[in-house]
Design an enzyme around this catalytic site. Sequence first.
Site, PDB file in Angstrom:
ATOM      1  N   ILE A  26       0.839  -1.149   0.104  1.00  0.00           N
ATOM      2  CA  ILE A  26      -0.021   0.105   0.007  1.00  0.00           C
ATOM      3  C   ILE A  26       1.014   1.235  -0.108  1.00  0.00           C
ATOM      4  CG2 ILE A  26      -0.254   0.003   2.521  1.00  0.00           C
ATOM      5  CD1 ILE A  26      -3.241   1.113   1.941  1.00  0.00           C
ATOM      6  N   CYS A  27       0.378   2.254  -0.700  1.00  0.00           N
ATOM      7  CA  CYS A  27       1.066   3.639  -0.805  1.00  0.00           C
ATOM      8  C   CYS A  27       2.344   3.483  -1.397  1.00  0.00           C
ATOM      9  CB  CYS A  27       0.832   4.181   0.476  1.00  0.00           C
ATOM     10  SG  CYS A  27       1.110   6.110   0.680  1.00  0.00           S
ATOM     11  N   HIS A  28       3.470   3.951  -0.523  1.00  0.00           N
ATOM     12  CA  HIS A  28       4.715   3.857  -0.996  1.00  0.00           C
ATOM     13  C   HIS A  28       5.363   2.446  -1.054  1.00  0.00           C
ATOM     14  CE1 HIS A  28       4.456   8.392  -0.427  1.00  0.00           C
ATOM     15  NE2 HIS A  28       5.324   8.468  -0.938  1.00  0.00           N
TER      16      HIS A  28
END
Length: 169
Positions: A102-104
């Site tokens: 998730i995300c980065h």
Amino acid sequence: MAKIAVIIDNLFEDSEYIEPAKAFQDKGHQLIHVGLEAGKTVKGKKKGTEVRIDKAVGDVSVENYDALLIPGGYSPDQLRVDEKAVRFAGDFVKSGKPVFAICHAGQLLITAQVLKGRRFTGYKSIIQDIKNAGAEFVDQEVVVDGNLVSSRNPNDIPAFVKESLKKLS
């Protein structure tokens, strides 16, 4: 129930760890926190959530786990400079076992060079990095491509958790 490795370092995005971790544990899955140094405590970037590292990444093997969770924040960027962390994440993707990013989190997988030809999403600041890694960037709250489950940001956590739990059932 599944044994899930959570690869994590300082300044992880608190909600991207807390919410999936709780959902997994509520379903009876076991979490093992993997980091750069066993026994070390790492902290979240916004709420200072503390997580104790159970195992050093150099002492673990993909064969001992059923899935991998990679929370975002600054943690993936710090982990990507450690060749053992990069190898572990890359080996996990290659194993075919579920990887929840998730995300980065994509930064770690980009460095591991395992996104070429895959469909993937992540935080807006790494869109070009995802494309440069040879992946097809998909702007959706959750993207499932084989064993990879990816999401863009904390707003996507409900969809991310739902699809991740499907992979574990």
